[in-house]
Design a protein around this motif. Structure first.
Motif: not given
Length: 203
Positions: A89-109
């Motif tokens: 996910f690219y947002g206006s204030n950062g980038i977010l990622t998650s694994g399969t089915y939304g697991a382990e969601s976290r900010l990047l870097p």
């Protein structure tokens, strides 16, 4: 894609188009493809552009997955999604990622995630993370299914339009309220088929 609390499938109108496909035949889906969905602003929610990518090239150690480009500033040793599957996910204030089915969601870097306090959960959790039992309990009147038909119906409709974009290779404008493709009569005719008497589906 994850976190469908965005309710993208509930947009009144949106467009779907094929970005890339390779290896498709008349009998089978492509070996790899990328589809683009464009959703307008909805109420107080901003417009959203979503890409769905799948498939891979090569075999064994040479296998390369059809994934989005690595965001600038994210170190090579940090996984996007779950490594081979997930969301970005690219947002206006950062980038977010998650694994399969939304697991382990976290900010990047990862270093940025240390600066943020995780919000308290607001969406009801499924007991024991067992969606089968969640469905059965809902059928018995014990609460609502986490993916009830009001939610999963428009979502499934949206995803299936991606298959039609692959088949036609053309951009389609979809009127979700009317259930019609408004700019392509040939594609619109593929949305349904004639049913035998007594087997028609009421809309």
């Amino acid at each position: 894609p994850a976190w469908w609390s965005l309710k993208l499938g509930e947009a009144d109108q949106y467009s779907v188009e094929l970005v890339m496909q390779e290896g498709m035949t008349k009998e089978s889906c492509p070996l790899r493809s990328t589809i683009k969905y464009t959703f307008p602003a909805r109420g107080n929610m901003a417009p959203v552009v979503l890409y769905w990518s799948d498939g891979f090239w090569g075999e064994g150690d040479n296998k390369k997955y059809n994934v989005p480009p690595r965001p600038a500033g994210v170190p090579e040793d940090e996984d996007l999604g779950g490594g081979k599957n997930g969301s970005l996910f690219y947002g206006s204030n950062g980038i977010l990622t998650s694994g399969t089915y939304g697991a382990e969601s976290r900010l990047l870097p990862a270093a940025k995630a240390q600066e943020i306090k995780k919000p308290e959960p607001t969406i009801p959790r499924v007991p024991e993370e067992d969606h089968y039992q969640n469905w059965i309990r809902a059928c018995k009147g014990e609460g609502e299914a986490c993916s009830n038909f009001d939610y999963s119906g428009p979502f499934t409709e949206m995803v299936l339009l991606g298959n039609l974009a692959i088949r036609t290779g053309r951009k389609m404008d979809y009127d979700a309220k009317a259930g019609n493709i408004t700019n392509d009569a040939e594609a619109n005719a593929m949305l349904t088929k004639p049913y035998r008497a007594g087997f028609d589906l009421p809309l």
